[in-house]
Design a protein around this motif. Structure first.
Motif, PDB file in Angstrom:
ATOM      1  N   UNK A 180       8.049   2.469  -5.243  1.00  0.00           N
ATOM      2  CA  UNK A 180       5.984   2.919  -5.558  1.00  0.00           C
ATOM      3  C   UNK A 180       6.063   4.059  -6.272  1.00  0.00           C
ATOM      4  N   UNK A 181       4.910   4.495  -6.237  1.00  0.00           N
ATOM      5  CA  UNK A 181       4.051   5.581  -6.677  1.00  0.00           C
ATOM      6  C   UNK A 181       3.561   6.301  -5.263  1.00  0.00           C
ATOM      7  N   UNK A 182       3.261   6.189  -4.369  1.00  0.00           N
ATOM      8  CA  UNK A 182       2.678   6.259  -2.858  1.00  0.00           C
ATOM      9  C   UNK A 182       3.474   4.957  -2.184  1.00  0.00           C
ATOM     10  N   UNK A 183       4.157   5.034  -1.136  1.00  0.00           N
ATOM     11  CA  UNK A 183       4.764   3.736  -0.209  1.00  0.00           C
ATOM     12  C   UNK A 183       3.621   4.009   0.737  1.00  0.00           C
ATOM     13  N   UNK A 184       2.605   4.690   1.558  1.00  0.00           N
ATOM     14  CA  UNK A 184       1.479   4.549   2.287  1.00  0.00           C
ATOM     15  C   UNK A 184       0.271   3.924   1.350  1.00  0.00           C
ATOM     16  N   UNK A 185       0.222   3.918   0.435  1.00  0.00           N
ATOM     17  CA  UNK A 185      -0.888   3.110  -0.511  1.00  0.00           C
ATOM     18  C   UNK A 185      -0.341   1.857  -0.773  1.00  0.00           C
ATOM     19  N   UNK A 186       0.501   1.655  -1.326  1.00  0.00           N
ATOM     20  CA  UNK A 186       1.191   0.783  -2.051  1.00  0.00           C
ATOM     21  C   UNK A 186       1.246  -0.664  -0.855  1.00  0.00           C
ATOM     22  N   UNK A 187       1.716   0.905   0.534  1.00  0.00           N
ATOM     23  CA  UNK A 187       1.899  -0.774   1.029  1.00  0.00           C
ATOM     24  C   UNK A 187       0.676  -1.791   1.555  1.00  0.00           C
TER      25      UNK A 187
END
Length: 225
Positions: A180-187
């Motif tokens: 992802x480009x940012x795991x927390x946001x993509x989750x």
């Protein structure tokens, strides 16, 4: 004649800070108690372990209740108990209003203790920000997600179409590894899509970059002398 840790602190560090008399005595007692050395105050410093000496350094530094305290790699070579005790003291001092400038090569310490982190390489400032800002700026992160085998191929096709998911590949134990480009946001997007498609989530794990990843990105992986 033996000289105790308390007398050394009193005669040298305390006087350097301009303390004397009862004020000095009270400061010494408080500092030794704070770092857990009151019961060893009558021992010579040469009898102290490495961790105890580091804690004594901290006691000496906080004797005069400074507004700014500079600690240069205070946990090098100490045992886990002393290390944790130093952490607790640093956090307590900072909560009490003392600004602590803390230098370390242990990124987990900086991540735990520091509000802002400066990464210096060969004397040059290469990064500055909160731990979260620096980690988020690095981007990336992997979501490892387990879904039923008969739904995996369809789920993968849908998930790689999400804006924050850059690729998907087979992971351990039959999971899908989503880069992802940012795991927390993509989750959030990932779970919303799986919920929409009624795909059960069997396992879920997030592998994010950390401050060590940031440090290596800016300073490289070449060994240093």
């Amino acid at each position: 004649m033996k000289r105790s840790a308390a007398s050394i602190t009193s005669s040298f560090f305390g006087r350097l800070y301009g303390l004397s008399g009862s004020r000095l005595g009270t400061a010494i007692e408080s500092a030794l108690e704070t770092v857990g050395l009151s019961d060893r105050a009558s021992d010579t410093v040469s009898e102290y372990s490495g961790g105890m000496k580091r804690r004594l350094n901290l006691a000496a530094g906080r004797l005069h209740d400074p507004e700014i305290l500079i600690l240069d790699e205070p946990t090098v070579g100490v045992d886990p108990q002393s290390r944790n005790h130093i952490f607790d003291n640093v956090e307590r001092l900072n909560a009490g209003g003392t600004t602590v400038i803390y230098t370390t090569h242990y990124m987990e310490e900086a991540e735990r203790l520091c509000d802002r982190v400066a990464i210096v390489d060969h004397g040059r400032l290469v990064a500055l920000g909160t731990p979260r800002e620096l980690i988020d700026a690095l981007g990336g992160g992997v979501i490892q997600i387990g879904v039923p085998e008969d739904r995996r191929a369809a789920a993968e096709a849908d998930l790689v179409a999400l804006d924050r998911v850059t690729s998907a590949s087979p992971g351990p134990d039959g999971t899908l590894d989503l880069q992802t480009t940012g795991a927390q946001h993509a989750l959030v997007d990932v779970l919303q899509m799986l919920n929409r498609d009624n795909v059960p989530v069997e396992t879920l794990r997030i592998l994010e970059p950390n401050l060590e990843s940031v440090f290596l990105r800016f300073t490289g992986r070449t060994l240093r002398d």
